[in-house]
Design a protein around this motif. Structure first.
Motif, PDB file in Angstrom:
ATOM      1  N   CYS A  18       0.824  -1.208   0.000  1.00 35.32           N
ATOM      2  CA  CYS A  18       0.000   0.000   0.000  1.00 35.32           C
ATOM      3  C   CYS A  18       0.861   1.262   0.000  1.00 35.32           C
ATOM      4  O   CYS A  18       0.586   2.215  -0.717  1.00 35.32           O
ATOM      5  CB  CYS A  18      -0.920   0.007   1.214  1.00 35.32           C
ATOM      6  SG  CYS A  18      -2.189  -1.255   1.101  1.00 35.32           S
ATOM      7  N   GLY A  19       1.916   1.242   0.821  1.00 36.82           N
ATOM      8  CA  GLY A  19       2.801   2.396   0.885  1.00 36.82           C
ATOM      9  C   GLY A  19       3.421   2.698  -0.468  1.00 36.82           C
ATOM     10  O   GLY A  19       3.478   3.849  -0.905  1.00 36.82           O
ATOM     11  N   LEU A  21       2.256   1.844  -3.418  1.00 44.10           N
ATOM     12  CA  LEU A  21       1.201   2.316  -4.304  1.00 44.10           C
ATOM     13  C   LEU A  21       0.944   3.805  -4.087  1.00 44.10           C
ATOM     14  O   LEU A  21       0.863   4.591  -5.042  1.00 44.10           O
ATOM     15  CB  LEU A  21      -0.073   1.513  -4.010  1.00 44.10           C
ATOM     16  CG  LEU A  21      -1.208   1.633  -5.000  1.00 44.10           C
ATOM     17  CD1 LEU A  21      -0.767   1.095  -6.349  1.00 44.10           C
ATOM     18  CD2 LEU A  21      -2.422   0.868  -4.495  1.00 44.10           C
ATOM     19  N   LEU A  22       0.854   4.191  -2.811  1.00 49.11           N
ATOM     20  CA  LEU A  22       0.586   5.591  -2.495  1.00 49.11           C
ATOM     21  C   LEU A  22       1.738   6.481  -2.932  1.00 49.11           C
ATOM     22  O   LEU A  22       1.524   7.575  -3.439  1.00 49.11           O
ATOM     23  CB  LEU A  22       0.343   5.763  -0.995  1.00 49.11           C
ATOM     24  CG  LEU A  22      -0.984   5.227  -0.490  1.00 49.11           C
ATOM     25  CD1 LEU A  22      -1.162   5.564   0.972  1.00 49.11           C
ATOM     26  CD2 LEU A  22      -2.133   5.791  -1.289  1.00 49.11           C
TER      27      LEU A  22
END
Lengths: 176, 223, 191
Positions: A18-19, A21-22
């Motif tokens: 997720c990190g 991706l962000l």
């Protein structure tokens, strides 16, 4: 492998995915966001002056009252032609932020309300209003509006902040 | 359930806002204009559809599901928070005006009970296709419900209906015709509670009436 | 000093978290049917809100900003709140079973209470200092308790009133809340 460790690993892996991706989305949008903000800020300043004709100097302060001043100098010189103040004073529901543009002869070129949290239908209407002030040396003509005294006082407060420091600034003060 | 039922059940029968009464905070806060309501709906649509899809994909894979099961709530929350942050960044970059007017309520989509609720109640035990359809339907039902409240509030409170950007339907003429000014209280916080209460009560009344009719019909049919 | 008092008053009344910022509506409507429940939920929220605001403030200032990854804000904050709620629950259970009995059932509900995340984010967007964060959060929490308590007293009486059938429960509660909101909004000018 014990179950606590396993769960921790699952969350860690998910967190990394997720990190990442962000970070990717952030790098794609960061430039657009910065550009938008710059265009927006300059568009507000251009309501008063054509910025191409001046050297623009921006000073930010730690103060609640005056957060930024934009000093417009004659191209290539140190002569101050105008100063645009970003000031804040308290209205009915919270701070009212205004931009007030002042020429070197203390006449007011224009003003606009940037942000406010006044009630729609009451105070919010008068922030669009003409307050009949033409010069920071004379705030007497200020046209307060009956019924929305706090909002009116907030706007008058903004002008008073500018009036109190304009003389010093055009003399080269430009300090907090 | 058929695809159709999965998609449409969120519109009326299981409407998240009017029937389940979930997601109240954002709907009260952003229903000051139709534009804000639609913007909120757009954000929820993106997050809910994708979160349902992703969670269903994870949970329908047996190996992954076994790994995730003990920590599934944190996993859901991280997935949802990531999607919300992506929406926040995209809105900030491409619809800056909307980003400003929705403010803190964009990051708060994370704690919108509808999203975590659908993840736990539907997406975790259904196929990815059904879950995505369910998410879309619920989000559209949510958007529709906010839109109704927003139109009610904006029309009575300001006399306008802001559809999107400069597309504004100005109905102040109607107020002039009756000889009154728009009722400012409706676009204020108090008006949000009042409008929602009135609309919810009216919908319940209609529902009760329909249910009574149905009962009477059945009684008649049974002699 | 003046500005701190103004901040406290604004947080408590004028910017009341329920009636003007629309945060924490779910517990406001769900748990306000009895006075004792309203107080229990109120104090549980104040407690978690205060700790999480301080922790998220520190994390944001010293980790996220320092590493230039502020876009991780929402994820980090919600994880902090979720784990804090867990920790607080375990801690209270061990230290004070009596308190756990009183607050316990409300704690798990707080993770998805938007008031807690909302205040943590508002403290950042309003650029509060650490001191201001503590004052603002405390008074926001007290404002939450205050409104929950008043509202629960009103609802105990509404329960006995002849409300039209379709408006019983949440619809009438919302209409009463709107009258409270009108009263609270009028305090805005005092500050």
């Amino acid at each position: 492998m014990n179950s606590g460790l396993k769960s921790g690993l699952v969350l860690l892996v998910l967190g990394i995915i997720c990190g990442t991706l962000l970070a990717v989305v952030n790098s794609l949008t960061a430039e657009t966001i910065a550009n938008n903000e710059l265009i927006e800020k300059n568009a507000v300043l251009e309501e008063f002056y054509n910025l191409n004709n001046y050297d623009l100097e921006e000073k930010t302060f730690e103060s609640d009252e005056v957060s930024t001043i934009y000093v417009l100098k004659e191209k290539g010189t140190d002569n101050i032609n105008a100063i645009i103040y970003q000031v804040a004073a308290t209205g009915y529901n919270g701070p009212i932020t205004m931009l007030i543009a002042v020429n070197s002869d203390y006449s007011i070129e224009g003003y606009t309300v940037l942000t406010h949290s006044e009630d729609p239908g009451f105070g919010a209407d008068i922030v669009e209003k003409d307050f009949l002030i033409e010069s920071v040396t004379d705030l007497d003509p200020f046209d307060s509006v009956a019924g929305v005294t706090y909002t009116s006082n907030g706007i008058l407060g903004c002008f008073e902040i500018v009036a109190a420091r304009a003389g010093q600034d055009f003399g080269g003060g430009l300090d907090d | 359930m058929t695809n159709r039922e999965n998609l449409f059940k969120g519109f009326v029968k299981e409407n998240p806002l009017f029937v389940s009464v979930l997601g109240m905070c954002p709907s009260l806060a952003v229903s000051t204009s139709l534009e804000n309501g639609l913007g909120m709906g757009l954000g929820v649509f993106f997050v809910l559809t994708l979160s349902n899809l992703i969670i269903s994909l994870i949970m329908s894979n047996e190996k992954l599901a076994a790994l995730v099961k003990p920590v599934r709530i944190p996993v859901y929350i991280v997935v949802i928070a990531t999607l919300v942050t992506i929406v926040e960044m995209l809105m900030h970059a491409f619809i800056p005006d909307l980003y400003k007017s929705l403010g803190v309520f964009i990051p708060l989509i994370v704690v919108n009970c509808i999203i975590l609720g659908r993840a736990e109640a539907f997406a975790s035990s259904n196929t990815p296709k059904d879950a995505a359809l369910d998410g879309m339907g619920m989000a559209l039902g949510f958007t529709g419900a906010i839109a109704i409240i927003a139109i009610f509030r904006e029309f009575l409170g300001a006399g306008t209906i802001t559809v999107w950007g400069n597309l504004v339907i100005n109905l102040t003429g109607l107020f002039d015709f009756i000889g009154i000014t728009p009722i400012g209280i409706f676009v204020q916080p108090a008006g949000a509670f009042l409008s929602f209460g009135l609309i919810l009560g009216t919908i319940t009344a209609i529902g009760n009436k329909n249910a009574a009719k149905k009962l009477a019909k059945e009684a008649l049919a049974n002699g | 000093m003046d500005s701190i008092i103004a901040l406290a008053f604004t947080a408590f009344i004028a910017e009341n978290i329920i009636l003007s910022q629309f945060l924490g509506i779910c517990p406001f409507l769900g748990v306000s049917t009895k006075r004792s429940n309203a107080l229990g939920m109120g104090f549980a929220v104040l407690f978690v809100m205060l700790i999480s605001s301080m922790v998220t403030y520190a994390l944001y200032t010293y980790v996220l900003e320092a590493l230039d990854i502020v876009y991780m804000r929402t994820i980090v904050f919600i994880i902090v709140i979720a784990s804090l709620v867990q920790m607080v629950e375990t801690f209270i259970k061990k230290v004070s079973p009596a308190l756990y009995k009183a607050l316990g059932i409300y704690l798990p509900l707080i993770t998805t209470n938007c008031a807690v995340l909302g205040v943590a984010i508002l403290n950042i967007t309003k650029e509060h200092s650490f001191g201001e964060t503590v004052v603002y959060t405390t008074f926001i929490g007290l404002g939450f308790i205050f409104v929950m308590y008043i509202f629960s007293m009103i609802r105990e009486r509404i329960d006995k009133a002849p409300v039209p059938k379709a408006f019983q429960g949440i619809p009438i509660a919302l209409i009463v809340a709107s009258i409270l909101a009108i009263i609270f909004a009028r305090f805005g000018g005092i500050v």
